[in-house]
Enzyme design. Structure first.
Site, PDB file in Angstrom:
ATOM      1  N   GLN A 107      47.077  39.818  36.141  1.00  0.00           N
ATOM      2  CA  GLN A 107      45.916  40.047  35.281  1.00  0.00           C
ATOM      3  C   GLN A 107      46.114  41.340  34.496  1.00  0.00           C
ATOM      4  OE1 GLN A 107      42.088  38.890  37.715  1.00  0.00           O
ATOM      5  NE2 GLN A 107      43.633  39.684  39.125  1.00  0.00           N
ATOM      6  N   ASN A 108      47.187  42.053  34.796  1.00  0.00           N
ATOM      7  CA  ASN A 108      47.405  43.376  34.225  1.00  0.00           C
ATOM      8  C   ASN A 108      48.057  43.286  32.850  1.00  0.00           C
ATOM      9  OD1 ASN A 108      46.393  44.228  36.667  1.00  0.00           O
ATOM     10  ND2 ASN A 108      48.402  44.680  37.558  1.00  0.00           N
ATOM     11  N   ILE A 109      47.820  44.317  32.045  1.00  0.00           N
ATOM     12  CA  ILE A 109      48.314  44.338  30.648  1.00  0.00           C
ATOM     13  C   ILE A 109      49.278  45.507  30.446  1.00  0.00           C
ATOM     14  CG2 ILE A 109      46.232  43.244  29.732  1.00  0.00           C
ATOM     15  CD1 ILE A 109      45.165  46.002  28.988  1.00  0.00           C
ATOM     16  N   HIS A 127      46.022  38.086  30.950  1.00  0.00           N
ATOM     17  CA  HIS A 127      45.096  38.852  30.105  1.00  0.00           C
ATOM     18  C   HIS A 127      45.814  39.568  28.981  1.00  0.00           C
ATOM     19  CE1 HIS A 127      42.055  38.858  33.672  1.00  0.00           C
ATOM     20  NE2 HIS A 127      42.101  37.714  33.017  1.00  0.00           N
ATOM     21  N   CYS A 138      44.560  37.436   9.902  1.00  0.00           N
ATOM     22  CA  CYS A 138      45.747  36.603   9.603  1.00  0.00           C
ATOM     23  C   CYS A 138      46.625  36.364  10.823  1.00  0.00           C
ATOM     24  CB  CYS A 138      46.555  37.294   8.498  1.00  0.00           C
ATOM     25  SG  CYS A 138      47.183  38.909   8.997  1.00  0.00           S
ATOM     26  N   CYS A 162      45.841  41.809   5.271  1.00  0.00           N
ATOM     27  CA  CYS A 162      44.632  41.088   4.803  1.00  0.00           C
ATOM     28  C   CYS A 162      43.366  41.908   4.986  1.00  0.00           C
ATOM     29  CB  CYS A 162      44.509  39.752   5.567  1.00  0.00           C
ATOM     30  SG  CYS A 162      44.004  40.002   7.278  1.00  0.00           S
ATOM     31  N   GLY A 199      46.269  43.611  45.166  1.00  0.00           N
ATOM     32  CA  GLY A 199      45.456  44.517  44.342  1.00  0.00           C
ATOM     33  C   GLY A 199      44.495  43.848  43.390  1.00  0.00           C
ATOM     34  N   SER A 200      43.713  42.902  43.904  1.00  0.00           N
ATOM     35  CA  SER A 200      42.704  42.266  43.036  1.00  0.00           C
ATOM     36  C   SER A 200      41.445  41.960  43.824  1.00  0.00           C
ATOM     37  CB  SER A 200      43.248  40.954  42.433  1.00  0.00           C
ATOM     38  OG  SER A 200      42.229  40.344  41.629  1.00  0.00           O
ATOM     39  N   ASN A 225      45.214  44.226  49.891  1.00  0.00           N
ATOM     40  CA  ASN A 225      44.185  44.820  49.045  1.00  0.00           C
ATOM     41  C   ASN A 225      43.414  45.886  49.809  1.00  0.00           C
ATOM     42  OD1 ASN A 225      43.024  44.599  46.313  1.00  0.00           O
ATOM     43  ND2 ASN A 225      41.105  44.266  47.452  1.00  0.00           N
TER      44      ASN A 225
HETATM   45  N1  APR Z   1      46.595  49.202  46.993  1.00  0.00           N
HETATM   46  C1  APR Z   1      45.863  48.094  47.299  1.00  0.00           C
HETATM   47  N2  APR Z   1      44.681  47.774  46.701  1.00  0.00           N
HETATM   48  C2  APR Z   1      44.236  48.631  45.748  1.00  0.00           C
HETATM   49  C3  APR Z   1      44.930  49.808  45.377  1.00  0.00           C
HETATM   50  C4  APR Z   1      46.157  50.076  46.046  1.00  0.00           C
HETATM   51  N3  APR Z   1      46.902  51.161  45.778  1.00  0.00           N
HETATM   52  N4  APR Z   1      44.211  50.441  44.405  1.00  0.00           N
HETATM   53  C5  APR Z   1      43.112  49.679  44.190  1.00  0.00           C
HETATM   54  N5  APR Z   1      43.114  48.611  44.986  1.00  0.00           N
HETATM   55  C6  APR Z   1      42.139  47.512  45.033  1.00  0.00           C
HETATM   56  C7  APR Z   1      40.721  47.920  44.680  1.00  0.00           C
HETATM   57  O1  APR Z   1      40.046  48.420  45.810  1.00  0.00           O
HETATM   58  C8  APR Z   1      40.156  46.584  44.207  1.00  0.00           C
HETATM   59  O2  APR Z   1      39.695  45.819  45.318  1.00  0.00           O
HETATM   60  O3  APR Z   1      42.521  46.606  44.011  1.00  0.00           O
HETATM   61  C9  APR Z   1      41.369  45.878  43.593  1.00  0.00           C
HETATM   62  C10 APR Z   1      41.341  45.896  42.076  1.00  0.00           C
HETATM   63  O4  APR Z   1      40.287  45.051  41.668  1.00  0.00           O
HETATM   64  P1  APR Z   1      39.691  45.154  40.179  1.00  0.00           P
HETATM   65  O5  APR Z   1      39.519  46.565  39.803  1.00  0.00           O
HETATM   66  O6  APR Z   1      38.530  44.215  40.104  1.00  0.00           O
HETATM   67  O7  APR Z   1      40.891  44.602  39.274  1.00  0.00           O
HETATM   68  P2  APR Z   1      41.264  43.107  38.972  1.00  0.00           P
HETATM   69  O8  APR Z   1      40.993  42.220  40.149  1.00  0.00           O
HETATM   70  O9  APR Z   1      42.629  43.115  38.398  1.00  0.00           O
HETATM   71  O10 APR Z   1      40.216  42.727  37.785  1.00  0.00           O
HETATM   72  C11 APR Z   1      40.401  41.494  37.129  1.00  0.00           C
HETATM   73  O11 APR Z   1      38.738  42.173  35.489  1.00  0.00           O
HETATM   74  O12 APR Z   1      37.854  43.829  34.169  1.00  0.00           O
HETATM   75  C12 APR Z   1      38.649  42.702  34.157  1.00  0.00           C
HETATM   76  O13 APR Z   1      40.367  42.171  32.631  1.00  0.00           O
HETATM   77  C13 APR Z   1      40.058  43.019  33.717  1.00  0.00           C
HETATM   78  O14 APR Z   1      42.148  42.071  34.504  1.00  0.00           O
HETATM   79  C14 APR Z   1      40.927  42.668  34.919  1.00  0.00           C
HETATM   80  C15 APR Z   1      40.052  41.669  35.672  1.00  0.00           C
END
Ligand code: APR
Length: 260
Positions: A107-109, A127, A138, A162, A199-200, A225
């Site tokens: 999901q990272n950019i 994303h 354009c 454009c 990490g999501s 996570n």
């Molecule tokens: N190790 C493990 N987990 C981690 C770490 C780490 N070093 N640092 C942060 N985290 C956890 C956070 O506690 C959180 O639960 O990673 C998770 C990140 O979640 P989000 O901030 O919600 O990110 P993400 O899931 O990628 O969000 C999805 O939401 O805002 C939109 O477009 C944006 O792509 C993004 C999407």
């Protein structure tokens, strides 16, 4: 979770990796915080400081002041300062080197999976990516660095061809995800036998469907996570720990077990 338990769980993940035929790694902002990039919903996340509504495509198009704020952030390097992969990214790249990785769906950019050594053709960026800027008029694409350079004299750069609105090529809220990327990611997830989430919060759709497709296809789910996710109860292994530490331990166990 204490270190012994983290190591035990990391070893269990290593066993699942060794036994797996097709592995999909699914990453979110949490894999990049150890590279200095803030996440969105974790402690001190971006959405604790900025209004996500200002990052909808609608507001970006309708409000010049929102475009000005976002370009100012970019000019100050808030989004694309000098960033480097961390141990977690390198661990995922090592999975590919060992021939154990089908793809990374991120999901990272921030381009950090590619920077760590993953082949671009198996990194699916749901994303988008901050390496480019696209004209909404354009559809022409420009390297981000070229537009950043113009910010020294222009607050809100317009397309030179454009005069259309220029927008970073990341997907804003309310925008469709890149169709081909999403369908390929879903296809791969539906064919994998192990999906490792790193990490999501798994709260944003349709991206968060990807691990669900893997689960529905019978794949084992691993979650690394800090903080809860809605899929925790379905994980074969769930580690509450830092991505860099856990994934380094996992790959150490994998390599010692396969004699690398
Ligand atoms: N190790 C493990 N987990 C981690 C770490 C780490 N070093 N640092 C942060 N985290 C956890 C956070 O506690 C959180 O639960 O990673 C998770 C990140 O979640 P989000 O901030 O919600 O990110 P993400 O899931 O990628 O969000 C999805 O939401 O805002 C939109 O477009 C944006 O792509 C993004 C999407």
């Amino acid at each position: 979770m204490d270190r012994d338990n983290i190591d035990l769980q990391s070893e269990r993940i290593a066993d699942l990796i060794i036994a797996a035929r097709r592995i999909v790694v699914f990453t979110g902002a949490g894999i990049s915080t150890e590279s200095g990039i803030p996440d969105f919903r974790g402690k001190d996340g971006i959405w604790t400081k900025l209004d996500p509504e200002d990052f909808t495509i609608q507001r970006f198009v309708e409000r010049p002041e929102v475009r000005k704020m976002q370009w100012k952030m970019l000019a100050e390097g808030g989004m694309i300062k000098e960033i480097k992969p961390n141990d977690a990214h390198y661990a995922v790249a090592e999975l590919e080197k060992l021939g154990k990785l089908d793809c990374v769906v991120t999901q990272n950019i921030d381009n950090l999976h590619q920077a760590a050594g993953n082949s671009p053709e198996i990194v699916f960026e749901l994303h988008g990516n901050m390496q480019y800027v696209r004209c909404l008029g354009c559809q022409k694409r420009f390297p981000m660095a070229e537009i950043i350079a113009r910010l020294a004299v222009e607050d809100v750069p317009a397309c030179e061809h454009c005069k259309g609105i220029l927008k970073p090529d990341a997907v804003f809220f309310g925008e469709a995800l890149p169709e081909r990327v999403l369908s390929e990611a879903v296809k791969r997830a539906s064919q994998c036998d192990l999906c490792i989430v790193i990490g999501s919060t798994l709260l944003v759709y349709p991206a968060a469907y990807v691990p669900l497709y893997a689960r529905d296809a019978g794949a084992r789910i691993v979650i690394v996570n800090i903080g809860e996710t809605p899929m925790d109860a379905q994980a074969a292994v769930r580690v509450e720990g830092k991505a860099g530490d856990v994934m380094s331990r996992v790959m150490k166990h994998v390599k010692s077990k396969i004699g690398k």
